[in-house]
Design a protein around this motif. Sequence first.
Motif, PDB file in Angstrom:
ATOM      1  N   VAL A  50      11.922  48.249  24.577  1.00  0.00           N
ATOM      2  CA  VAL A  50      12.729  49.004  25.525  1.00  0.00           C
ATOM      3  C   VAL A  50      14.188  48.659  25.289  1.00  0.00           C
ATOM      4  CG1 VAL A  50      13.249  49.373  27.971  1.00  0.00           C
ATOM      5  CG2 VAL A  50      10.896  49.054  27.238  1.00  0.00           C
ATOM      6  N   GLY A  51      15.017  49.690  25.228  1.00  0.00           N
ATOM      7  CA  GLY A  51      16.462  49.488  25.089  1.00  0.00           C
ATOM      8  C   GLY A  51      17.179  50.166  26.242  1.00  0.00           C
ATOM      9  N   ALA A  52      18.206  49.519  26.754  1.00  0.00           N
ATOM     10  CA  ALA A  52      18.949  50.090  27.874  1.00  0.00           C
ATOM     11  C   ALA A  52      20.420  49.738  27.730  1.00  0.00           C
ATOM     12  CB  ALA A  52      18.410  49.563  29.196  1.00  0.00           C
ATOM     13  N   LEU A  53      21.247  50.696  28.094  1.00  0.00           N
ATOM     14  CA  LEU A  53      22.690  50.482  28.148  1.00  0.00           C
ATOM     15  C   LEU A  53      23.149  50.998  29.501  1.00  0.00           C
ATOM     16  CD1 LEU A  53      25.413  49.758  26.805  1.00  0.00           C
ATOM     17  CD2 LEU A  53      25.515  52.132  26.044  1.00  0.00           C
ATOM     18  N   ILE A  54      23.652  50.110  30.329  1.00  0.00           N
ATOM     19  CA  ILE A  54      24.112  50.462  31.663  1.00  0.00           C
ATOM     20  C   ILE A  54      25.560  50.015  31.787  1.00  0.00           C
ATOM     21  CG2 ILE A  54      23.753  50.138  34.143  1.00  0.00           C
ATOM     22  CD1 ILE A  54      20.819  49.477  33.433  1.00  0.00           C
ATOM     23  N   SER A  55      26.441  50.957  32.134  1.00  0.00           N
ATOM     24  CA  SER A  55      27.858  50.617  32.250  1.00  0.00           C
ATOM     25  C   SER A  55      28.415  51.188  33.550  1.00  0.00           C
ATOM     26  CB  SER A  55      28.640  51.156  31.048  1.00  0.00           C
ATOM     27  OG  SER A  55      28.492  52.553  30.968  1.00  0.00           O
ATOM     28  N   ASN A  56      29.378  50.476  34.097  1.00  0.00           N
ATOM     29  CA  ASN A  56      30.034  50.873  35.333  1.00  0.00           C
ATOM     30  C   ASN A  56      31.536  50.761  35.149  1.00  0.00           C
ATOM     31  OD1 ASN A  56      27.622  51.113  36.972  1.00  0.00           O
ATOM     32  ND2 ASN A  56      27.492  48.903  36.778  1.00  0.00           N
ATOM     33  N   LEU A  57      32.246  51.648  35.799  1.00  0.00           N
ATOM     34  CA  LEU A  57      33.699  51.612  35.796  1.00  0.00           C
ATOM     35  C   LEU A  57      34.156  51.860  37.228  1.00  0.00           C
ATOM     36  CD1 LEU A  57      36.357  51.564  34.108  1.00  0.00           C
ATOM     37  CD2 LEU A  57      36.175  54.050  34.061  1.00  0.00           C
ATOM     38  N   VAL A  58      34.993  50.963  37.749  1.00  0.00           N
ATOM     39  CA  VAL A  58      35.483  51.075  39.116  1.00  0.00           C
ATOM     40  C   VAL A  58      37.000  51.120  39.072  1.00  0.00           C
ATOM     41  CG1 VAL A  58      35.573  49.997  41.397  1.00  0.00           C
ATOM     42  CG2 VAL A  58      33.501  49.816  40.009  1.00  0.00           C
ATOM     43  N   TYR A  59      37.562  52.151  39.722  1.00  0.00           N
ATOM     44  CA  TYR A  59      39.011  52.292  39.832  1.00  0.00           C
ATOM     45  C   TYR A  59      39.364  52.173  41.305  1.00  0.00           C
ATOM     46  CZ  TYR A  59      43.640  54.390  39.756  1.00  0.00           C
ATOM     47  OH  TYR A  59      44.976  54.609  39.903  1.00  0.00           O
ATOM     48  N   ARG A  60      40.292  51.278  41.636  1.00  0.00           N
ATOM     49  CA  ARG A  60      40.714  51.055  43.010  1.00  0.00           C
ATOM     50  C   ARG A  60      42.198  51.336  43.108  1.00  0.00           C
ATOM     51  NH1 ARG A  60      43.140  46.666  45.407  1.00  0.00           N
ATOM     52  NH2 ARG A  60      42.866  46.529  47.647  1.00  0.00           N
ATOM     53  N   TRP A  61      42.564  52.146  44.102  1.00  0.00           N
ATOM     54  CA  TRP A  61      43.967  52.483  44.314  1.00  0.00           C
ATOM     55  C   TRP A  61      44.287  52.269  45.784  1.00  0.00           C
ATOM     56  CZ3 TRP A  61      45.978  57.903  45.550  1.00  0.00           C
ATOM     57  CH2 TRP A  61      47.383  57.898  45.619  1.00  0.00           C
ATOM     58  N   GLU A  62      45.259  51.417  46.056  1.00  0.00           N
ATOM     59  CA  GLU A  62      45.710  51.174  47.424  1.00  0.00           C
ATOM     60  C   GLU A  62      46.921  52.073  47.664  1.00  0.00           C
ATOM     61  OE1 GLU A  62      46.968  47.515  50.395  1.00  0.00           O
ATOM     62  OE2 GLU A  62      46.240  47.080  48.398  1.00  0.00           O
ATOM     63  N   PHE A  63      46.677  53.240  48.271  1.00  0.00           N
ATOM     64  CA  PHE A  63      47.738  54.227  48.440  1.00  0.00           C
ATOM     65  C   PHE A  63      48.619  53.942  49.652  1.00  0.00           C
ATOM     66  CE2 PHE A  63      43.858  55.857  50.260  1.00  0.00           C
ATOM     67  CZ  PHE A  63      44.228  56.317  51.524  1.00  0.00           C
ATOM     68  N   LEU A  64      48.126  53.213  50.644  1.00  0.00           N
ATOM     69  CA  LEU A  64      48.899  52.700  51.776  1.00  0.00           C
ATOM     70  C   LEU A  64      48.430  51.273  52.031  1.00  0.00           C
ATOM     71  CD1 LEU A  64      48.745  55.717  54.281  1.00  0.00           C
ATOM     72  CD2 LEU A  64      50.734  54.979  52.969  1.00  0.00           C
ATOM     73  N   PRO A  65      49.232  50.429  52.637  1.00  0.00           N
ATOM     74  CA  PRO A  65      48.766  49.069  52.924  1.00  0.00           C
ATOM     75  C   PRO A  65      47.488  49.082  53.767  1.00  0.00           C
ATOM     76  CG  PRO A  65      51.122  49.204  53.246  1.00  0.00           C
ATOM     77  CD  PRO A  65      50.631  50.604  53.016  1.00  0.00           C
ATOM     78  N   GLY A  66      46.419  48.523  53.230  1.00  0.00           N
ATOM     79  CA  GLY A  66      45.127  48.464  53.904  1.00  0.00           C
ATOM     80  C   GLY A  66      44.250  49.678  53.686  1.00  0.00           C
ATOM     81  N   SER A  67      44.750  50.720  53.032  1.00  0.00           N
ATOM     82  CA  SER A  67      43.971  51.934  52.779  1.00  0.00           C
ATOM     83  C   SER A  67      43.695  52.052  51.283  1.00  0.00           C
ATOM     84  CB  SER A  67      44.729  53.166  53.270  1.00  0.00           C
ATOM     85  OG  SER A  67      44.977  53.067  54.649  1.00  0.00           O
ATOM     86  N   ASN A  68      42.427  52.291  50.934  1.00  0.00           N
ATOM     87  CA  ASN A  68      42.015  52.279  49.525  1.00  0.00           C
ATOM     88  C   ASN A  68      41.225  53.528  49.174  1.00  0.00           C
ATOM     89  OD1 ASN A  68      42.938  49.577  48.877  1.00  0.00           O
ATOM     90  ND2 ASN A  68      41.280  48.880  50.214  1.00  0.00           N
ATOM     91  N   LEU A  69      41.339  53.893  47.913  1.00  0.00           N
ATOM     92  CA  LEU A  69      40.494  54.925  47.323  1.00  0.00           C
ATOM     93  C   LEU A  69      39.767  54.282  46.143  1.00  0.00           C
ATOM     94  CD1 LEU A  69      39.580  57.899  46.944  1.00  0.00           C
ATOM     95  CD2 LEU A  69      41.514  58.139  45.368  1.00  0.00           C
ATOM     96  N   TYR A  70      38.432  54.403  46.152  1.00  0.00           N
ATOM     97  CA  TYR A  70      37.617  53.879  45.065  1.00  0.00           C
ATOM     98  C   TYR A  70      36.977  55.062  44.331  1.00  0.00           C
ATOM     99  CZ  TYR A  70      37.813  49.352  47.422  1.00  0.00           C
ATOM    100  OH  TYR A  70      38.241  48.200  48.002  1.00  0.00           O
ATOM    101  N   VAL A  71      37.034  55.040  43.024  1.00  0.00           N
ATOM    102  CA  VAL A  71      36.326  55.999  42.181  1.00  0.00           C
ATOM    103  C   VAL A  71      35.407  55.178  41.280  1.00  0.00           C
ATOM    104  CG1 VAL A  71      36.517  57.829  40.470  1.00  0.00           C
ATOM    105  CG2 VAL A  71      38.278  57.595  42.231  1.00  0.00           C
ATOM    106  N   ILE A  72      34.116  55.451  41.366  1.00  0.00           N
ATOM    107  CA  ILE A  72      33.121  54.679  40.609  1.00  0.00           C
ATOM    108  C   ILE A  72      32.385  55.631  39.682  1.00  0.00           C
ATOM    109  CG2 ILE A  72      31.062  53.244  40.770  1.00  0.00           C
ATOM    110  CD1 ILE A  72      32.987  53.532  43.864  1.00  0.00           C
ATOM    111  N   TRP A  73      32.279  55.241  38.414  1.00  0.00           N
ATOM    112  CA  TRP A  73      31.510  55.995  37.428  1.00  0.00           C
ATOM    113  C   TRP A  73      30.455  55.057  36.857  1.00  0.00           C
ATOM    114  CZ3 TRP A  73      31.676  55.131  31.945  1.00  0.00           C
ATOM    115  CH2 TRP A  73      30.899  56.037  31.225  1.00  0.00           C
ATOM    116  N   SER A  74      29.229  55.522  36.822  1.00  0.00           N
ATOM    117  CA  SER A  74      28.124  54.727  36.292  1.00  0.00           C
ATOM    118  C   SER A  74      27.366  55.564  35.271  1.00  0.00           C
ATOM    119  CB  SER A  74      27.195  54.308  37.431  1.00  0.00           C
ATOM    120  OG  SER A  74      26.111  53.585  36.931  1.00  0.00           O
ATOM    121  N   GLN A  75      26.984  54.918  34.199  1.00  0.00           N
ATOM    122  CA  GLN A  75      26.231  55.578  33.138  1.00  0.00           C
ATOM    123  C   GLN A  75      25.035  54.708  32.794  1.00  0.00           C
ATOM    124  OE1 GLN A  75      27.837  55.271  29.197  1.00  0.00           O
ATOM    125  NE2 GLN A  75      27.086  57.276  28.630  1.00  0.00           N
TER     126      GLN A  75
END
Length: 113
Positions: A50-75
């Motif tokens: 069995v072969g597997a390749l699992i990858s994740n990418l997380v982007y975090r942006w703090e657009f205001l103090p204490g407020s965040n936007l997360y974009v997550i990509w998983s393959q």
Amino acid sequence: EASNVRATSYQDRFAAFSRAQIAENMGQLDIDVDNDGTGDISVPKPDFQVGALISNLVYRWEFLPGSNLYVIWSQARHGAKPDGAIGSSDLANVFTNPSVHVVMLKLSYWWNL
């Protein structure tokens, strides 16, 4: 083989088959339980790869103090070979297997009350 399932020691509950009791026959394993020279049980050969390749990418942006936007990509890519043979092309095959992509968004906003 389960020989004494109520034994206190786990190793005493089972008896292992010897190499002489197991014969390979066209992708099957023939097991001679009673040592009479003929196979009593036939099971598929348990070789696989069995072969597997699992990858994740997380982007975090703090657009205001204490407020965040997360974009997550998983393959995830998975592949299996029933024969268990390992070759030089197996690493490349992981990259060519069909993949599943997941994109998630999370928005957190700070309310100052």
